[in-house]
Design an enzyme around this catalytic site. Sequence first.
Site, mmCIF file in Angstrom:
data_model
loop_
_atom_site.group_PDB
_atom_site.id
_atom_site.type_symbol
_atom_site.label_atom_id
_atom_site.label_comp_id
_atom_site.label_asym_id
_atom_site.label_seq_id
_atom_site.Cartn_x
_atom_site.Cartn_y
_atom_site.Cartn_z
ATOM 1 N N TYR A 140 -34.341 -26.865 -62.391
ATOM 2 C CA TYR A 140 -34.858 -27.228 -63.144
ATOM 3 C C TYR A 140 -33.724 -28.670 -63.807
ATOM 4 O O TYR A 140 -33.829 -28.798 -64.934
ATOM 5 C CB TYR A 140 -35.083 -26.269 -64.487
ATOM 6 C CG TYR A 140 -36.541 -25.808 -64.117
ATOM 7 C CD1 TYR A 140 -37.606 -26.218 -64.995
ATOM 8 C CD2 TYR A 140 -36.678 -24.810 -63.261
ATOM 9 C CE1 TYR A 140 -38.901 -25.593 -64.676
ATOM 10 C CE2 TYR A 140 -37.892 -24.202 -62.926
ATOM 11 C CZ TYR A 140 -38.886 -24.708 -63.714
ATOM 12 O OH TYR A 140 -40.187 -23.925 -63.623
ATOM 13 N N GLY A 264 -46.977 -23.762 -60.667
ATOM 14 C CA GLY A 264 -46.235 -24.064 -59.749
ATOM 15 C C GLY A 264 -45.190 -23.023 -59.363
ATOM 16 O O GLY A 264 -44.798 -22.960 -58.021
ATOM 17 N N ASP A 265 -44.620 -22.413 -60.037
ATOM 18 C CA ASP A 265 -43.632 -21.151 -59.689
ATOM 19 C C ASP A 265 -44.419 -20.112 -58.721
ATOM 20 O O ASP A 265 -43.698 -19.628 -57.851
ATOM 21 C CB ASP A 265 -43.067 -20.499 -60.913
ATOM 22 C CG ASP A 265 -42.379 -21.440 -61.797
ATOM 23 O OD1 ASP A 265 -41.240 -21.792 -61.441
ATOM 24 O OD2 ASP A 265 -42.864 -21.636 -62.908
ATOM 25 N N CYS A 266 -45.649 -19.806 -58.988
ATOM 26 C CA CYS A 266 -46.277 -18.845 -58.501
ATOM 27 C C CYS A 266 -46.651 -19.478 -57.044
ATOM 28 O O CYS A 266 -46.298 -18.813 -55.726
ATOM 29 C CB CYS A 266 -47.810 -18.727 -58.895
ATOM 30 S SG CYS A 266 -48.661 -17.307 -57.753
ATOM 31 N N ALA A 269 -43.053 -19.492 -54.915
ATOM 32 C CA ALA A 269 -42.847 -18.291 -54.665
ATOM 33 C C ALA A 269 -43.542 -17.625 -53.411
ATOM 34 O O ALA A 269 -43.220 -16.931 -52.773
ATOM 35 C CB ALA A 269 -42.749 -17.154 -55.822
#
Length: 477
Positions: A140, A264-266, A269
């Site tokens: 980030y 997006g994180d899902c 991951a």
Amino acid sequence: MSARGPLVVVGDVLLDEDVTGEATRLAPDAPVPVVEVGAERRRPGGAGLAALLAARDGREVVLVTALGADPASEAVRAMLAPHVRLVELPLAGTLPVKSRVLADGRPLVRMDRGGGTAGPPGPAVRAALAGAGAVLVADYGRGAADAVRDALADAARRVPLVWDPHPRGRGPVPHARLVTPNEHEARRFVREHCPRAPGAALDDGDGTLGGHALRGALLAERWRAASVAVTLGERGAVLLHADSDEPQYVPVAAAGECDPCGAGDCFAATAAIALADGGLPSEAVGRAVAAAAAFVAGGGVAGLADQGGAPRPGALAPGGGVPRDLAGIRALIQEVRARGGTVVAAGGCFDLLHAGHVQFLENARRTGDCLVVCVNSDASVRRLKGPGRPLNPAADRVRVLGGLGCVDAVAEFGEDTPEALLRELRPDVWVKGGDYRVSDLPEAAALREWGGQTLVLPYLDGRSTTELARRAARTGR
């Protein structure tokens, strides 16, 4: 998870706060909505959310991030510690806090405060990266990835590395197995990182698959990445390989009008988990698209547990849209029963899934409000069917069953009969397919223990796995 080591997530953590409520009127002193607050929730964001999602199926996850002594850092540390192993970088300053106000599920305003800089890594950080079985970077742009960039470059040569880039961060290290910009980030990165790109790649108005593919190919070359997946939200993703000119489009099976925050994180991951488990980038992106869609459809970050930040049981399924773990299935059953619904379970080997199986499962689902499929493990199928079976491993059979619209959950069992699993789940109705009689089924007695009902539904005539296998063998000669 690979025996080589845990999944190590590297990146910047935020504290996310959501204030949710209803807005039915405007303020008398300004033309702004008045939000009647219904709930306030806090959770880790950024790399913290990615780490929590990666740990949802019980695998070992190590999070390398910068935390300090400020209240936001302490809050995030308490939320993360029960679920992932923290290896900390020093933080100069305070942890960023991102606050959203939502009315009727839609964001009205976001307020950001705080911010610090990650300090140099110590021996524990370097040891964690040296022992990683796979790495996910959620950069980030607040310094955590930069602080260990040399170690990340080394890791990318040894193990699968997924880099989830953001506009404030630097480009990925060379040799990343997969980089996952969204379509807006890809446009920006092409302008910044590919100054000699053709005009078509720089055309922000080109939202065609061809345009996304061109930008992904340019970035894969510029970043020296093995593959780039440009994520397109409810449209899925476009995957580009550095050694191929052929883009691969991965669509979303079903999209919903929900809060996409955290999708997006899902995605990243899930892709990292798939690569860690030995999957190809194409397999990783397919699983990631399905998981991100299920995450959004399940309420997104609102589907995470209050305060603690961990996924609610059943809110996410590893690599797909239906729960496959007992905790998740129990939560689903509880939700159905709370609505006064009927829980149905059906069982079988489901090797070489055919039209007879599909009709059977669709009919089983019609007998209630939720269908849990109990599928025999590989060892169980081998004992029941003999050498050479199953033709498809359990992981593939579970995945295919989970993709059927009539299936709400899938559970695997290793015994010859599903009696033990049924006693765990206690469905209202147990459905078996074939030419059995209820009195022939040993699990029928178990159903009677809690007042459940056993049904036998026929398969389509002339459809069987054994006959399909015989026909395939004759054709192959």
